[in-house]
Design an enzyme around this catalytic site. Structure first.
Site, PDB file in Angstrom:
ATOM      1  CB  CYS A 114      -2.597   8.999  -0.221  1.00  0.00           C
ATOM      2  SG  CYS A 114      -4.262   8.802   0.403  1.00  0.00           S
ATOM      3  CE  LYS A 130      -3.031   3.190   0.877  1.00  0.00           C
ATOM      4  NZ  LYS A 130      -4.216   3.608   0.214  1.00  0.00           N
TER       5      LYS A 130
HETATM    6  N1  SAJ Z   1      -0.099  14.916  -9.016  1.00  0.00           N
HETATM    7  C1  SAJ Z   1       0.878  15.538  -9.803  1.00  0.00           C
HETATM    8  N2  SAJ Z   1       1.218  14.962 -10.985  1.00  0.00           N
HETATM    9  C2  SAJ Z   1       0.611  13.813 -11.428  1.00  0.00           C
HETATM   10  C3  SAJ Z   1      -0.374  13.198 -10.637  1.00  0.00           C
HETATM   11  C4  SAJ Z   1      -0.722  13.771  -9.428  1.00  0.00           C
HETATM   12  O1  SAJ Z   1       1.460  16.561  -9.430  1.00  0.00           O
HETATM   13  O2  SAJ Z   1       0.988  13.353 -12.538  1.00  0.00           O
HETATM   14  C5  SAJ Z   1      -0.450  15.487  -7.689  1.00  0.00           C
HETATM   15  C6  SAJ Z   1      -1.905  15.902  -7.565  1.00  0.00           C
HETATM   16  O3  SAJ Z   1      -2.110  17.193  -8.059  1.00  0.00           O
HETATM   17  C7  SAJ Z   1      -2.104  15.804  -6.056  1.00  0.00           C
HETATM   18  C8  SAJ Z   1      -1.216  14.622  -5.659  1.00  0.00           C
HETATM   19  O4  SAJ Z   1      -0.301  14.466  -6.730  1.00  0.00           O
HETATM   20  O5  SAJ Z   1      -1.613  16.960  -5.402  1.00  0.00           O
HETATM   21  C9  SAJ Z   1      -1.958  13.333  -5.364  1.00  0.00           C
HETATM   22  O6  SAJ Z   1      -2.969  13.068  -6.317  1.00  0.00           O
HETATM   23  P1  SAJ Z   1      -3.315  11.602  -6.875  1.00  0.00           P
HETATM   24  O7  SAJ Z   1      -4.510  11.742  -7.719  1.00  0.00           O
HETATM   25  O8  SAJ Z   1      -2.129  11.010  -7.526  1.00  0.00           O
HETATM   26  O9  SAJ Z   1      -3.543  10.715  -5.581  1.00  0.00           O
HETATM   27  P2  SAJ Z   1      -4.573  10.700  -4.328  1.00  0.00           P
HETATM   28  O10 SAJ Z   1      -3.767  11.050  -3.122  1.00  0.00           O
HETATM   29  O11 SAJ Z   1      -5.803  11.481  -4.581  1.00  0.00           O
HETATM   30  O12 SAJ Z   1      -4.989   9.156  -4.283  1.00  0.00           O
HETATM   31  C10 SAJ Z   1      -3.998   8.140  -4.178  1.00  0.00           C
HETATM   32  C11 SAJ Z   1      -4.320   7.037  -5.163  1.00  0.00           C
HETATM   33  N3  SAJ Z   1      -3.130   6.191  -5.300  1.00  0.00           N
HETATM   34  C12 SAJ Z   1      -2.600   5.864  -6.468  1.00  0.00           C
HETATM   35  O13 SAJ Z   1      -3.046   6.233  -7.538  1.00  0.00           O
HETATM   36  C13 SAJ Z   1      -1.397   4.981  -6.431  1.00  0.00           C
HETATM   37  C14 SAJ Z   1      -5.512   6.248  -4.694  1.00  0.00           C
HETATM   38  O14 SAJ Z   1      -5.735   5.111  -5.502  1.00  0.00           O
HETATM   39  C15 SAJ Z   1      -5.324   5.793  -3.254  1.00  0.00           C
HETATM   40  O15 SAJ Z   1      -6.474   5.128  -2.759  1.00  0.00           O
HETATM   41  C16 SAJ Z   1      -5.108   6.992  -2.384  1.00  0.00           C
HETATM   42  O16 SAJ Z   1      -3.936   7.670  -2.854  1.00  0.00           O
HETATM   43  C17 SAJ Z   1      -4.958   6.504  -0.957  1.00  0.00           C
HETATM   44  O17 SAJ Z   1      -5.975   6.534  -0.221  1.00  0.00           O
HETATM   45  O18 SAJ Z   1      -3.889   6.012  -0.601  1.00  0.00           O
END
Ligand code: SAJ
Length: 413
Positions: free
Chosen positions: A257, A203
């Site tokens: 996360c 995880k």
């Molecule tokens: N972000 C970037 N560049 C990217 C992708 C995201 O800068 O290419 C930033 C976003 O703007 C944001 C952060 O990263 O600030 C996180 O966004 P996210 O959409 O990647 O992740 P979370 O935190 O909303 O959700 C994640 C997910 N994990 C993965 O995709 C591996 C989700 O499936 C999990 O359930 C969740 O974390 C969790 O609960 O752990």
């Protein structure tokens, strides 16, 4: 089956809803009296499609009750927060420990206990298991203990709880088997049985994988600004390769996360987890990078900041890098007006007010509302029609507006 779920937040409540929909009797426990009273009246505190109807139906059918105290049940599921401890980056297990202690008086032989909260590797074996052993239970014989992390995306929680594959990390193989019977009530994805420590680390690594890849994209942006290449074009070109998936750069990484879980691994092996820590530091450095380029665009004046949620189209601003950007700009004496259509805050203003007489519009979040701004309004009301889009969401602007994004920052050097 009767299930007692400790924590009725973003994960606990949807999980309770799905168990009750599968005809299980559910007790949802939380420390917030106001939340419990509201839940029992069918008033739902989280914005998540589908939950409200399921909970209301379950209340009518007497399959769901919200309560301040646990009750005897066949299975207990812990879904409470695990923040990180700022001093040493380790996982703060205090809420999980209190939740485990709270169920001790209600436990009976044969019960299954599942920790869903994201926890550092080894936490189940080293910290959680002893709580039940000290109370006289033998794990794998009297009680079955497992770590089964949730992996759902806000906005799609119900859908993903049902269909995503589920990692079931048992303290013993028998524990994993018993925990999988619990999820078998409503999960339609695969139930993958493993050890607790493997589930914990997988995880944390899922989110670390994303954090590290975002750091790589952010580093590329800095390199491109320095040497004069369009970073966004580079990403687009490189991603034409079938096995390459460069992520998107931005003003930093937020949320509860990606910005936290990598630290749980780092704290366990600080000498070894070098890439993981460097990725965190790189992503944490992005607000400074944004401010550095803002100062190259304007040395003083008024900035309209658009968006403070940690990601687009959500009202969640936990760990949002936008706040780091804003506080640094304020320290540097810029006048800041914040607009975010998804967040209620008395200090935020309307879009019109934010851009009125502004010298710069700074986009920090990819809400849909910002993808097509009213450019006539911008040209009429901004003092200087300049936009800095740190999320690369604006594709084209009228030629009278100057647009900066991570593709052309080198023009400022
Ligand atoms: N972000 C970037 N560049 C990217 C992708 C995201 O800068 O290419 C930033 C976003 O703007 C944001 C952060 O990263 O600030 C996180 O966004 P996210 O959409 O990647 O992740 P979370 O935190 O909303 O959700 C994640 C997910 N994990 C993965 O995709 C591996 C989700 O499936 C999990 O359930 C969740 O974390 C969790 O609960 O752990």
């Amino acid at each position: 089956m009767k299930v007692c779920i400790i924590g009725q937040g973003y994960i606990g409540l949807p999980t309770a809803a799905l168990f009750s929909r599968s005809n299980c009797e559910v007790v949802g426990v939380d420390i917030s009296e106001e939340m419990i009273n509201n839940l029992n009246k069918g008033i739902i505190h989280i914005e998540e499609p589908g939950i409200s109807d399921i909970i209301k139906k379950a209340l009518n059918n007497k399959l769901y009750t919200a309560s301040l105290t646990p009750q005897k049940a066949d299975a207990f599921i812990i879904t409470v927060p695990t923040p990180y401890i700022v001093e040493n980056y380790s996982c703060d297990l205090s809420y999980v420990i209190v939740a485990c202690e709270s169920i001790l008086p209600y436990l009976e032989k044969g019960n299954t206990i599942i920790i869903e909260s994201t926890i550092a590797p080894m936490s189940t074996d080293e910290t959680i298991k002893p709580i039940f052993e000290k109370a006289g239970f033998s794990i794998g014989k009297d009680l079955y203990l497992a770590h089964c992390p949730e992996r759902v995306l806000p906005g799609r929680i119900i859908e993903e709880l049902i269909h995503n594959d589920r990692i079931i990390g048992g303290v013993t193989p028998e524990c994993a088997k018993k925990a999988s019977e619990v999820y078998g009530q409503f999960v339609e994805g695969d139930l993958i049985l493993t050890e607790a420590k493997t589930a914990e680390l997988s995880k944390c690594m899922e989110n670390t994988f994303r954090d590290v890849n975002i750091a790589l994209a952010n580093e590329l942006t800095k390199i491109c600004a320095e040497i004069g290449v369009n970073a966004l074009d580079v990403i687009e070109m490189a991603n034409k390769h079938p096995r390459v998936n460069l992520h998107s750069p931005g003003p930093g990484v937020g949320g509860h996360c990606l910005a936290i879980d990598p630290y749980f691994i780092y704290a366990k092996a600080p000498e070894t987890a070098k890439i993981i820590k460097l990725a965190r530091d790189t992503n944490n450095s992005m607000p400074d990078f944004v401010c550095e380029y803002v100062s190259k665009i304007i040395s003083k004046g008024k900035i309209a900041v658009l968006g403070v949620s940690y990601k687009g189209n959500t009202d969640d601003d936990r760990e949002s890098p936008a706040y780091a950007v804003i506080s640094k700009l304020m320290q540097n004496n810029y006048e800041i007006n914040i607009h975010d259509p998804h967040i209620k805050n008395d200090n935020f203003v309307s879009l019109d007010e934010a851009i009125k007489d502004a010298d710069l519009t700074l986009i920090l979040c990819d809400h849909d509302e910002f993808k097509e701004l009213d450019y006539d309004l911008i040209l009429k009301n901004m003092k200087k029609a300049v936009i800095f889009d740190t999320k690369n969401i604006i594709k084209e602007v009228p030629k009278e507006i100057k647009l900066y994004n991570y593709g052309n920052l080198y023009e400022l050097n």
